[in-house]
Motif scaffolding. Structure first.
Motif, PDB file in Angstrom:
ATOM      1  N   ASP A 466       0.845  -1.200   0.000  1.00  0.00           N
ATOM      2  CA  ASP A 466       0.000   0.000   0.000  1.00  0.00           C
ATOM      3  C   ASP A 466       0.880   1.250   0.000  1.00  0.00           C
ATOM      4  O   ASP A 466       1.951   1.274   0.610  1.00  0.00           O
ATOM      5  N   ARG A 467       0.391   2.284  -0.693  1.00  0.00           N
ATOM      6  CA  ARG A 467       1.162   3.517  -0.780  1.00  0.00           C
ATOM      7  C   ARG A 467       0.225   4.703  -1.005  1.00  0.00           C
ATOM      8  O   ARG A 467      -0.915   4.521  -1.440  1.00  0.00           O
ATOM      9  N   PHE A 468       0.723   5.900  -0.694  1.00  0.00           N
ATOM     10  CA  PHE A 468      -0.038   7.124  -0.937  1.00  0.00           C
ATOM     11  C   PHE A 468       0.517   7.835  -2.166  1.00  0.00           C
ATOM     12  O   PHE A 468       1.732   8.014  -2.308  1.00  0.00           O
ATOM     13  N   LYS A 472      -4.046  10.096  -2.309  1.00  0.00           N
ATOM     14  CA  LYS A 472      -4.919   8.924  -2.366  1.00  0.00           C
ATOM     15  C   LYS A 472      -4.148   7.691  -1.913  1.00  0.00           C
ATOM     16  O   LYS A 472      -2.950   7.553  -2.175  1.00  0.00           O
ATOM     17  N   LEU A 473      -4.862   6.750  -1.216  1.00  0.00           N
ATOM     18  CA  LEU A 473      -4.261   5.498  -0.776  1.00  0.00           C
ATOM     19  C   LEU A 473      -4.426   4.469  -1.888  1.00  0.00           C
ATOM     20  O   LEU A 473      -5.546   4.145  -2.299  1.00  0.00           O
ATOM     21  N   ILE A 474      -3.308   3.951  -2.416  1.00  0.00           N
ATOM     22  CA  ILE A 474      -3.313   2.992  -3.520  1.00  0.00           C
ATOM     23  C   ILE A 474      -2.783   1.651  -3.008  1.00  0.00           C
ATOM     24  O   ILE A 474      -1.762   1.609  -2.305  1.00  0.00           O
ATOM     25  N   ASP A 475      -3.492   0.537  -3.372  1.00  0.00           N
ATOM     26  CA  ASP A 475      -3.028  -0.771  -2.908  1.00  0.00           C
ATOM     27  C   ASP A 475      -1.963  -1.320  -3.848  1.00  0.00           C
ATOM     28  O   ASP A 475      -1.578  -0.682  -4.827  1.00  0.00           O
ATOM     29  N   CYS A 476      -1.505  -2.559  -3.558  1.00  0.00           N
ATOM     30  CA  CYS A 476      -0.400  -3.141  -4.319  1.00  0.00           C
ATOM     31  C   CYS A 476      -0.777  -3.424  -5.767  1.00  0.00           C
ATOM     32  O   CYS A 476       0.094  -3.586  -6.622  1.00  0.00           O
ATOM     33  N   GLY A 478      -2.553  -1.307  -7.552  1.00  0.00           N
ATOM     34  CA  GLY A 478      -2.752  -0.023  -8.217  1.00  0.00           C
ATOM     35  C   GLY A 478      -4.170   0.510  -8.117  1.00  0.00           C
ATOM     36  O   GLY A 478      -4.506   1.500  -8.781  1.00  0.00           O
ATOM     37  N   LYS A 479      -4.989  -0.126  -7.290  1.00  0.00           N
ATOM     38  CA  LYS A 479      -6.370   0.332  -7.134  1.00  0.00           C
ATOM     39  C   LYS A 479      -6.485   1.254  -5.920  1.00  0.00           C
ATOM     40  O   LYS A 479      -5.793   1.061  -4.920  1.00  0.00           O
ATOM     41  N   GLU A 480      -7.370   2.259  -6.038  1.00  0.00           N
ATOM     42  CA  GLU A 480      -7.558   3.197  -4.933  1.00  0.00           C
ATOM     43  C   GLU A 480      -8.342   2.544  -3.800  1.00  0.00           C
ATOM     44  O   GLU A 480      -9.342   1.843  -4.029  1.00  0.00           O
ATOM     45  N   VAL A 481      -7.901   2.765  -2.572  1.00  0.00           N
ATOM     46  CA  VAL A 481      -8.585   2.255  -1.386  1.00  0.00           C
ATOM     47  C   VAL A 481      -9.352   3.423  -0.763  1.00  0.00           C
ATOM     48  O   VAL A 481      -8.795   4.473  -0.504  1.00  0.00           O
ATOM     49  N   LYS A 482     -10.666   3.218  -0.592  1.00  0.00           N
ATOM     50  CA  LYS A 482     -11.471   4.280   0.003  1.00  0.00           C
ATOM     51  C   LYS A 482     -11.083   4.527   1.448  1.00  0.00           C
ATOM     52  O   LYS A 482     -10.872   3.587   2.206  1.00  0.00           O
ATOM     53  N   VAL A 483     -10.997   5.812   1.823  1.00  0.00           N
ATOM     54  CA  VAL A 483     -10.689   6.192   3.200  1.00  0.00           C
ATOM     55  C   VAL A 483     -11.925   6.849   3.773  1.00  0.00           C
ATOM     56  O   VAL A 483     -12.353   7.928   3.337  1.00  0.00           O
ATOM     57  N   GLU A 484     -12.558   6.148   4.739  1.00  0.00           N
ATOM     58  CA  GLU A 484     -13.795   6.653   5.344  1.00  0.00           C
ATOM     59  C   GLU A 484     -13.466   7.471   6.576  1.00  0.00           C
ATOM     60  O   GLU A 484     -12.495   7.181   7.288  1.00  0.00           O
ATOM     61  N   SER A 485     -14.270   8.513   6.810  1.00  0.00           N
ATOM     62  CA  SER A 485     -14.100   9.312   8.020  1.00  0.00           C
ATOM     63  C   SER A 485     -14.440   8.491   9.233  1.00  0.00           C
ATOM     64  O   SER A 485     -15.265   7.571   9.161  1.00  0.00           O
ATOM     65  N   GLY A 486     -13.808   8.830  10.373  1.00  0.00           N
ATOM     66  CA  GLY A 486     -14.010   8.060  11.590  1.00  0.00           C
ATOM     67  C   GLY A 486     -15.455   8.127  12.076  1.00  0.00           C
ATOM     68  O   GLY A 486     -16.147   9.131  11.923  1.00  0.00           O
TER      69      GLY A 486
END
Length: 489
Positions: A466-468, A472-476, A478-486
């Motif tokens: 995983d990388r930013f 945006k947070l991108i997985d291994c 290359g797909k974007e990972v949704k970041v939900e608010s707490g």
């Protein structure tokens, strides 16, 4: 076999402009510092009980020697002159001390004698001051440059209000309004597309502001024709110097302050210009300062020092050429020889100078802030060095009489916000960054919390690869990972 041509390395300060541009920008430097260079002889002359025409001679002498010292500093000869765009003039640091010498019965001859001897001692020790260059890292220089700009703002404020606190119109809406209008003109001219107009914005704003002042009755040129057209400074016009031990000691303290301030100014303008300033160059600049100060009393002038307000002009115009400042030195010499021209420049209303001074002095502070932005504040005590030094330096600025109960030698050193901040920054830099014994990692509230920290819970949702990217947070894959608010779980 072809010969390889090596292009010589050129320094930014060695740039040459056209003759017209050189003298136009040089005249802008003169206008910037003119009010400052005539103030000390006015104060000292009045304290010595001189007549108006004698004070005029004193002012002409200071203009003449300021120009000569500027030429030595900018053009330079072997061992003398930093070859940087620094304008020289009578130092404010010694005004209080020289006034005290005059009031104690020594008169101007005792002042001149003390300046000569103290400056010669300063000339001898100047190389020692160049050795402190390594103790001026960005955390020190940035603090000093910022303080220079901030300590000059009261000067601009006084000009905005009219310059003479005893005048009936001091602080009037007319004065402040004229300063405000000049300030706006500077901004408008800086905004226009022409680079030439933008660089000359300060000078043009002063000219326009003065023309407006003529039509509003705020400029008075009636005294321009009074007095001689040409006058050469007469050696020892106010009598042969006398030498008083107490006066020499007190003046030597002033010389130490002058050496400190000039060292800071040399380093500051070097950073603004973007040129190398080493120990030799600092020593050469200090020697020029001291030899000029030692010769000045012969022609009726006082200690010479680099003018901090002109450092702001170099920064705001972007004109780094030392030859432009040399042209300013020539103009100062001419003004010293032709008092009538000095009276013309002197007729520029103080509020006009004040409106331009707001931008100039603010630019100095901004340059210091820019330098401080390059300082590493992580895992060290640099933040407390900056905070303490700035606060200490501003004490005599916001409360000029804070040290009124202290000995004269202490007041002479610490009444200047610049020297106060410089000495404090140097000492604290030594204490925290050189003598590190006793320092504890992140021991100060000024350091704690500056490092970035992630908790195990923050890391639990991350996977290998995983990388930013671009926020945006991108997985291994290359797909974007949704970041939900707490929220509640």
């Amino acid at each position: 076999m072809s010969a390889t041509t090596v292009k010589p390395t050129t320094r930014p300060e060695d740039e040459r402009l056209s003759l017209g541009s050189t003298f136009a920008y040089g005249f802008q430097h003169v206008l910037t510092m003119y009010g400052g260079i005539i103030a000390p002889p006015l104060v000292i002359g009045q304290a010595a009980g001189l007549k108006p025409d004698e004070i005029g001679v004193l002012i002409a002498s200071c203009l003449f020697m300021g120009g000569a010292a500027t030429l030595l500093q900018t053009l330079g000869i072997k061992f003398f002159g930093s070859q940087l765009p620094l304008v020289q003039g009578v130092s404010f640091a010694g005004v209080a001390t020289m006034g005290a010498i005059v009031s104690q019965g020594g008169g101007l001859p005792a002042v001149f004698g003390s300046v000569i001897v103290a400056s010669i001692i300063g000339l001898v020790i100047a190389p020692l001051f160049s050795q402190i260059l390594r103790f001026f890292p960005p955390v020190v220089t940035g603090t000093v440059i910022t303080t220079i700009g901030l300590t000059l703002m009261p000067v601009a404020a006084n000009w905005v209000m009219g310059g003479n606190a005893k005048a009936d119109n001091y602080g009037s809406m007319a004065n402040v309004g004229l300063a405000g209008l000049t300030f706006v003109i500077v901004l408008i001219l800086s905004k226009v597309g022409s680079a030439t107009v933008s660089r000359l914005s300060i000078l043009l704003a002063m000219v326009i502001g003065t023309v407006i002042a003529v039509f509003t009755g705020q400029a008075n040129f009636s005294n321009v024709g009074n007095g001689p057209i040409f006058a050469f400074p007469t050696p020892f016009a106010f009598g042969l110097p006398t030498f008083n031990v107490a006066a020499i000691i007190s003046m030597f303290i002033v010389i130490l302050v002058t050496l400190t301030e000039t060292s800071a100014d040399i380093i500051a303008v070097g950073e603004i210009v973007g040129t190398k300033v080493d120990r030799k160059r600092v020593a050469d600049g200090l020697r020029a300062d001291m030899i000029s100060s030692a010769v000045s009393p012969v022609f009726g002038s006082f200690t010479q020092s680099a003018f901090a307000q002109n450092v702001g002009l170099v920064a705001i115009t972007g004109i780094k050429s030392r030859f432009v400042v040399s042209a300013g030195g020539v103009i100062l010499i001419v003004l010293g020889l032709l008092p009538v021209m000095g009276r013309v420049v002197g007729a520029v209303p103080m509020p006009v100078l004040g409106g331009a001074g707001i931008v100039l002095f603010g630019t100095v502070a901004a340059s210091g802030i820019r330098t401080l932005s390059t300082v590493d504040y992580k895992g060290n005590m640099n933040l407390i060095i900056v905070a303490s030094s700035l606060g200490f330096g501003l004490l005599p600025v916001v409360k000029p009489d804070i040290y009124h109960a202290f000995p004269d030698w202490f007041v002479t050193i610490f009444h200047s916000g610049i020297s106060s901040a410089a000495l404090m920054a140097i000492l604290l830099n030594l204490l925290f960054n050189y003598f590190k014994t006793g320092n504890s990692k992140n021991s100060s509230v000024f350091v704690a919390g500056t490092d970035r920290v992630l908790t195990p819970q923050d890391l639990r949702g991350l996977r290998e690869g995983d990388r930013f990217e671009n926020g945006k947070l991108i997985d291994c894959d290359g797909k974007e990972v949704k970041v939900e608010s707490g929220g509640a779980h």
